[in-house]
Design a protein around this motif. Structure first.
Motif, PDB file in Angstrom:
ATOM      1  N   ALA A 194       0.841  -1.198   0.000  1.00  0.00           N
ATOM      2  CA  ALA A 194       0.000   0.000   0.000  1.00  0.00           C
ATOM      3  C   ALA A 194       0.876   1.249   0.000  1.00  0.00           C
ATOM      4  CB  ALA A 194      -0.924  -0.006   1.207  1.00  0.00           C
ATOM      5  N   GLU A 195       1.982   1.197   0.746  1.00  0.00           N
ATOM      6  CA  GLU A 195       2.898   2.346   0.796  1.00  0.00           C
ATOM      7  C   GLU A 195       3.490   2.624  -0.589  1.00  0.00           C
ATOM      8  OE1 GLU A 195       3.367   4.613   2.939  1.00  0.00           O
ATOM      9  OE2 GLU A 195       1.988   3.640   4.325  1.00  0.00           O
ATOM     10  N   THR A 196       3.914   1.558  -1.276  1.00  0.00           N
ATOM     11  CA  THR A 196       4.471   1.724  -2.620  1.00  0.00           C
ATOM     12  C   THR A 196       3.427   2.336  -3.545  1.00  0.00           C
ATOM     13  OG1 THR A 196       5.858  -0.203  -2.249  1.00  0.00           O
ATOM     14  CG2 THR A 196       5.608   0.523  -4.521  1.00  0.00           C
ATOM     15  N   GLU A 197       2.191   1.852  -3.432  1.00  0.00           N
ATOM     16  CA  GLU A 197       1.106   2.354  -4.267  1.00  0.00           C
ATOM     17  C   GLU A 197       0.892   3.855  -4.025  1.00  0.00           C
ATOM     18  OE1 GLU A 197      -2.611  -0.369  -5.767  1.00  0.00           O
ATOM     19  OE2 GLU A 197      -2.418  -0.026  -3.626  1.00  0.00           O
ATOM     20  N   ALA A 198       0.921   4.230  -2.730  1.00  0.00           N
ATOM     21  CA  ALA A 198       0.708   5.641  -2.378  1.00  0.00           C
ATOM     22  C   ALA A 198       1.896   6.497  -2.840  1.00  0.00           C
ATOM     23  CB  ALA A 198       0.492   5.780  -0.878  1.00  0.00           C
ATOM     24  N   ASP A 199       3.122   5.961  -2.755  1.00  0.00           N
ATOM     25  CA  ASP A 199       4.300   6.692  -3.242  1.00  0.00           C
ATOM     26  C   ASP A 199       4.157   6.982  -4.740  1.00  0.00           C
ATOM     27  OD1 ASP A 199       5.466   6.698  -0.772  1.00  0.00           O
ATOM     28  OD2 ASP A 199       6.912   5.095  -1.192  1.00  0.00           O
ATOM     29  N   ARG A 200       3.772   5.959  -5.483  1.00  0.00           N
ATOM     30  CA  ARG A 200       3.632   6.117  -6.935  1.00  0.00           C
ATOM     31  C   ARG A 200       2.511   7.105  -7.266  1.00  0.00           C
ATOM     32  NH1 ARG A 200       4.983   0.808 -10.292  1.00  0.00           N
ATOM     33  NH2 ARG A 200       7.126   0.617  -9.566  1.00  0.00           N
ATOM     34  N   TYR A 201       1.441   7.019  -6.466  1.00  0.00           N
ATOM     35  CA  TYR A 201       0.333   7.950  -6.679  1.00  0.00           C
ATOM     36  C   TYR A 201       0.808   9.381  -6.489  1.00  0.00           C
ATOM     37  CZ  TYR A 201      -4.394   9.786  -6.630  1.00  0.00           C
ATOM     38  OH  TYR A 201      -5.527  10.482  -6.931  1.00  0.00           O
ATOM     39  N   SER A 202       1.616   9.591  -5.443  1.00  0.00           N
ATOM     40  CA  SER A 202       2.152  10.927  -5.178  1.00  0.00           C
ATOM     41  C   SER A 202       2.976  11.425  -6.365  1.00  0.00           C
ATOM     42  CB  SER A 202       3.015  10.901  -3.910  1.00  0.00           C
ATOM     43  OG  SER A 202       3.696  12.124  -3.753  1.00  0.00           O
ATOM     44  N   VAL A 203       3.828  10.543  -6.894  1.00  0.00           N
ATOM     45  CA  VAL A 203       4.668  10.904  -8.044  1.00  0.00           C
ATOM     46  C   VAL A 203       3.787  11.361  -9.210  1.00  0.00           C
ATOM     47  CG1 VAL A 203       6.190   9.951  -9.828  1.00  0.00           C
ATOM     48  CG2 VAL A 203       6.621   9.433  -7.402  1.00  0.00           C
ATOM     49  N   GLN A 204       2.750  10.591  -9.514  1.00  0.00           N
ATOM     50  CA  GLN A 204       1.888  10.914 -10.656  1.00  0.00           C
ATOM     51  C   GLN A 204       1.088  12.197 -10.427  1.00  0.00           C
ATOM     52  OE1 GLN A 204      -0.461   7.455 -11.558  1.00  0.00           O
ATOM     53  NE2 GLN A 204       1.222   6.517 -12.696  1.00  0.00           N
ATOM     54  N   ALA A 250      16.020   1.834  -0.303  1.00  0.00           N
ATOM     55  CA  ALA A 250      15.337   1.153  -1.411  1.00  0.00           C
ATOM     56  C   ALA A 250      14.065   1.914  -1.795  1.00  0.00           C
ATOM     57  CB  ALA A 250      14.996  -0.279  -1.012  1.00  0.00           C
ATOM     58  N   ARG A 251      13.348   2.386  -0.796  1.00  0.00           N
ATOM     59  CA  ARG A 251      12.114   3.125  -1.063  1.00  0.00           C
ATOM     60  C   ARG A 251      12.416   4.436  -1.782  1.00  0.00           C
ATOM     61  NH1 ARG A 251       7.454   4.417   3.377  1.00  0.00           N
ATOM     62  NH2 ARG A 251       5.870   5.032   1.875  1.00  0.00           N
ATOM     63  N   ILE A 252      13.437   5.139  -1.300  1.00  0.00           N
ATOM     64  CA  ILE A 252      13.815   6.409  -1.920  1.00  0.00           C
ATOM     65  C   ILE A 252      14.255   6.183  -3.367  1.00  0.00           C
ATOM     66  CG2 ILE A 252      15.520   8.271  -1.848  1.00  0.00           C
ATOM     67  CD1 ILE A 252      15.426   7.857   1.310  1.00  0.00           C
ATOM     68  N   ASP A 253      15.137   5.177  -3.564  1.00  0.00           N
ATOM     69  CA  ASP A 253      15.641   4.877  -4.906  1.00  0.00           C
ATOM     70  C   ASP A 253      14.506   4.522  -5.852  1.00  0.00           C
ATOM     71  OD1 ASP A 253      18.132   5.311  -3.924  1.00  0.00           O
ATOM     72  OD2 ASP A 253      18.705   3.189  -3.785  1.00  0.00           O
ATOM     73  N   GLU A 254      13.614   3.648  -5.376  1.00  0.00           N
ATOM     74  CA  GLU A 254      12.506   3.182  -6.205  1.00  0.00           C
ATOM     75  C   GLU A 254      11.578   4.344  -6.585  1.00  0.00           C
ATOM     76  OE1 GLU A 254      11.438   0.856  -7.952  1.00  0.00           O
ATOM     77  OE2 GLU A 254       9.320   1.419  -8.131  1.00  0.00           O
ATOM     78  N   THR A 255      11.314   5.249  -5.620  1.00  0.00           N
ATOM     79  CA  THR A 255      10.432   6.379  -5.894  1.00  0.00           C
ATOM     80  C   THR A 255      11.089   7.335  -6.889  1.00  0.00           C
ATOM     81  OG1 THR A 255       9.612   6.152  -3.638  1.00  0.00           O
ATOM     82  CG2 THR A 255       9.019   8.162  -4.799  1.00  0.00           C
ATOM     83  N   ARG A 256      12.410   7.556  -6.721  1.00  0.00           N
ATOM     84  CA  ARG A 256      13.119   8.439  -7.659  1.00  0.00           C
ATOM     85  C   ARG A 256      13.126   7.849  -9.071  1.00  0.00           C
ATOM     86  NH1 ARG A 256      15.330  12.922  -6.557  1.00  0.00           N
ATOM     87  NH2 ARG A 256      15.852  13.591  -4.442  1.00  0.00           N
ATOM     88  N   ARG A 257      13.351   6.518  -9.138  1.00  0.00           N
ATOM     89  CA  ARG A 257      13.371   5.848 -10.438  1.00  0.00           C
ATOM     90  C   ARG A 257      12.001   6.004 -11.123  1.00  0.00           C
ATOM     91  NH1 ARG A 257      11.628   1.795 -12.750  1.00  0.00           N
ATOM     92  NH2 ARG A 257      10.519   1.037 -10.925  1.00  0.00           N
ATOM     93  N   TYR A 258      10.938   5.788 -10.334  1.00  0.00           N
ATOM     94  CA  TYR A 258       9.582   5.894 -10.877  1.00  0.00           C
ATOM     95  C   TYR A 258       9.300   7.324 -11.329  1.00  0.00           C
ATOM     96  CZ  TYR A 258       4.549   5.169 -11.281  1.00  0.00           C
ATOM     97  OH  TYR A 258       3.277   5.086 -11.753  1.00  0.00           O
ATOM     98  N   ALA A 259       9.788   8.306 -10.551  1.00  0.00           N
ATOM     99  CA  ALA A 259       9.592   9.718 -10.906  1.00  0.00           C
ATOM    100  C   ALA A 259      10.259  10.033 -12.253  1.00  0.00           C
ATOM    101  CB  ALA A 259      10.143  10.616  -9.803  1.00  0.00           C
ATOM    102  N   GLU A 260      11.457   9.451 -12.478  1.00  0.00           N
ATOM    103  CA  GLU A 260      12.156   9.662 -13.757  1.00  0.00           C
ATOM    104  C   GLU A 260      11.319   9.108 -14.903  1.00  0.00           C
ATOM    105  OE1 GLU A 260      14.730  11.587 -14.387  1.00  0.00           O
ATOM    106  OE2 GLU A 260      14.609  12.048 -12.233  1.00  0.00           O
ATOM    107  N   GLU A 261      10.752   7.930 -14.692  1.00  0.00           N
ATOM    108  CA  GLU A 261       9.915   7.302 -15.729  1.00  0.00           C
ATOM    109  C   GLU A 261       8.699   8.163 -16.047  1.00  0.00           C
ATOM    110  OE1 GLU A 261      10.634   2.590 -14.688  1.00  0.00           O
ATOM    111  OE2 GLU A 261       8.629   3.273 -15.209  1.00  0.00           O
ATOM    112  N   VAL A 262       8.074   8.684 -14.996  1.00  0.00           N
ATOM    113  CA  VAL A 262       6.880   9.506 -15.196  1.00  0.00           C
ATOM    114  C   VAL A 262       7.245  10.788 -15.943  1.00  0.00           C
ATOM    115  CG1 VAL A 262       5.151  10.916 -13.967  1.00  0.00           C
ATOM    116  CG2 VAL A 262       5.580   8.552 -13.254  1.00  0.00           C
ATOM    117  N   LYS A 263       8.376  11.386 -15.531  1.00  0.00           N
ATOM    118  CA  LYS A 263       8.818  12.621 -16.196  1.00  0.00           C
ATOM    119  C   LYS A 263       9.114  12.382 -17.668  1.00  0.00           C
ATOM    120  CE  LYS A 263      11.797  14.301 -13.019  1.00  0.00           C
ATOM    121  NZ  LYS A 263      12.884  15.146 -12.470  1.00  0.00           N
ATOM    122  N   ALA A 264       9.690  11.171 -17.957  1.00  0.00           N
ATOM    123  CA  ALA A 264      10.052  10.846 -19.331  1.00  0.00           C
ATOM    124  C   ALA A 264       8.823  10.429 -20.135  1.00  0.00           C
ATOM    125  CB  ALA A 264      11.105   9.733 -19.332  1.00  0.00           C
TER     126      ALA A 264
END
Ligand SMILES: [Zn+2]
Length: 358
Positions: free
Chosen positions: A291-301, A341-355
């Motif tokens: 659920a935390e990962t889901e919420a992190d990704r939601y925040s990024v989007q 790991a959480r920080i890295d994963e969120t940053r990686r996902y943010a890069e994908e969203v930006k791209a």
């Protein structure tokens, strides 16, 4: 054959009134013999398994009835029990009845545990999903209001932020909510979001969301953040929890587990009530890692959609990590572990969203 086992009594042939003083004895192979007390003359012989031994009732005389109809009567209750218990194995008698009951009890207990596990593993998740689907907004409203009310009584102080500061943050929050309503998976009409400011008291810097869309942020978190985007990143994460109905699921999961505990232990009364009220409060603040990962990704989007830094939530975790360490004594960290790991994963996902890949 053992003399010590011989039981004294009276022997009557079938239908006869006259009784002969006799001894009942048993051989190692379980054969009963009745002999006259006077000269040891054999009167009857039969396997102990096939004779009928009357039940023990107080001090009433016992009867051992042979197939021939002959009857051996004795008042030596203990003698009969001893003889029977030793030679009938685990098939009869009160003591044996108990021993026979024990495996049944074990099987029953094992079956109950297996059933509860099956309910927990398979039925609870399904019931939780169904409950989430059919929960009317009025119920989530009550949940949200009662949790916030108990937190206000237990931990929170009134906010010390200025009206201007609160208004500025609320305006940004409403922009996030508007963007959240445009998200592809958004429910309609969706929860009615409201941002609540509180002094964190003993829980310090924190933010969380309740099932009805009440989002709470503490003064301490607002003060801690380097910039407003960080705060919005956190609030977007909390909106993610609401949109994915994480709190509601978690509350139902605990309710389901509580119901299981009640099923096993019967009504445990006050203890159950405690779990339900305080548990719901605690539970509303903590989610599974998924659920935390889901919420992190939601925040990024959501942050990306509002033209803000999609990695703001990752920056906030870095700030927490740098200020308090990974295992820091901050309640937000205990429910939101700021692991690398959480920080890295969120940053990686943010890069994908930006791209534009997501
Ligand atoms: Zn969270």
């Amino acid at each position: 054959m053992s003399d010590s086992e011989a039981v004294g009594g009276l022997w009557r042939e079938a239908g006869a009134a006259a009784a002969t003083p006799a001894l009942l004895d048993v051989a190692a192979d379980g054969t009963l013999t009745v002999r006259t007390s006077a000269d040891g003359q054999e009167l009857a012989r039969q396997a102990i398994r096939s004779v009928e031994i009357s039940a023990r009732v107080g001090t009433i005389a016992r009867h051992v009835t042979f197939a021939s109809g002959g009857d051996f009567e004795t008042s030596d209750n203990d003698g009969i029990d001893r003889l029977r218990d030793r030679h009938l194995g685990r098939r009869e008698g009160l003591i044996h009845e108990l021993e026979r009951f024990r495996p049944r009890l074990l099987i029953f207990v094992a079956a109950t545990i297996a059933l509860c596990f099956a309910i927990y593993r398979y039925a609870v998740p399904v019931l939780v999903e169904v409950a989430v689907l059919v929960t009317p907004p009025a119920v989530t409203d009550i949940m949200g209001k009662s949790v916030l009310m108990s937190l206000d009584q237990l931990v929170f102080d009134e906010t010390k932020l200025s009206d201007a500061r609160r208004n500025a943050l609320d305006t940004q929050f409403q922009a996030l909510v508007a963007a959240a309503r445009d998200m592809p998976a958004a429910s309609s009409p969706g929860p009615s979001y409201a941002l609540n400011f509180r002094g964190g008291g003993q829980i310090g810097p924190n933010a969380f969301a309740l099932p009805d869309g009440s989002v709470v942020v503490t003064d301490e978190l607002v003060d801690l953040a380097d910039d407003d985007e960080m705060i919005m990143g956190v609030l977007a994460h909390e909106i993610g929890h609401v949109e994915h109905q994480h709190s509601l699921r978690q509350i139902y999961r605990v309710a389901g587990i509580t119901a299981l505990i009640m099923l096993i232990g019967g009504d445990i009364g006050a203890a159950t009530e405690d779990i339900m009220t305080q548990g719901a409060t605690l539970v509303a603040l903590s989610h599974s890692r998924a659920a935390e990962t889901e919420a992190d990704r939601y925040s990024v989007q959501l942050m990306h959609r509002t033209g803000q830094d999609p990695a703001a939530i990752a920056r906030f975790f870095e700030l927490l990590r740098d200020k308090f360490g990974l295992g820091g004594d901050v309640t937000f960290l205990s429910t939101h572990p700021a692991t690398q790991a959480r920080i890295d994963e969120t940053r990686r996902y943010a890069e994908e969203v930006k791209a534009g890949k997501r």
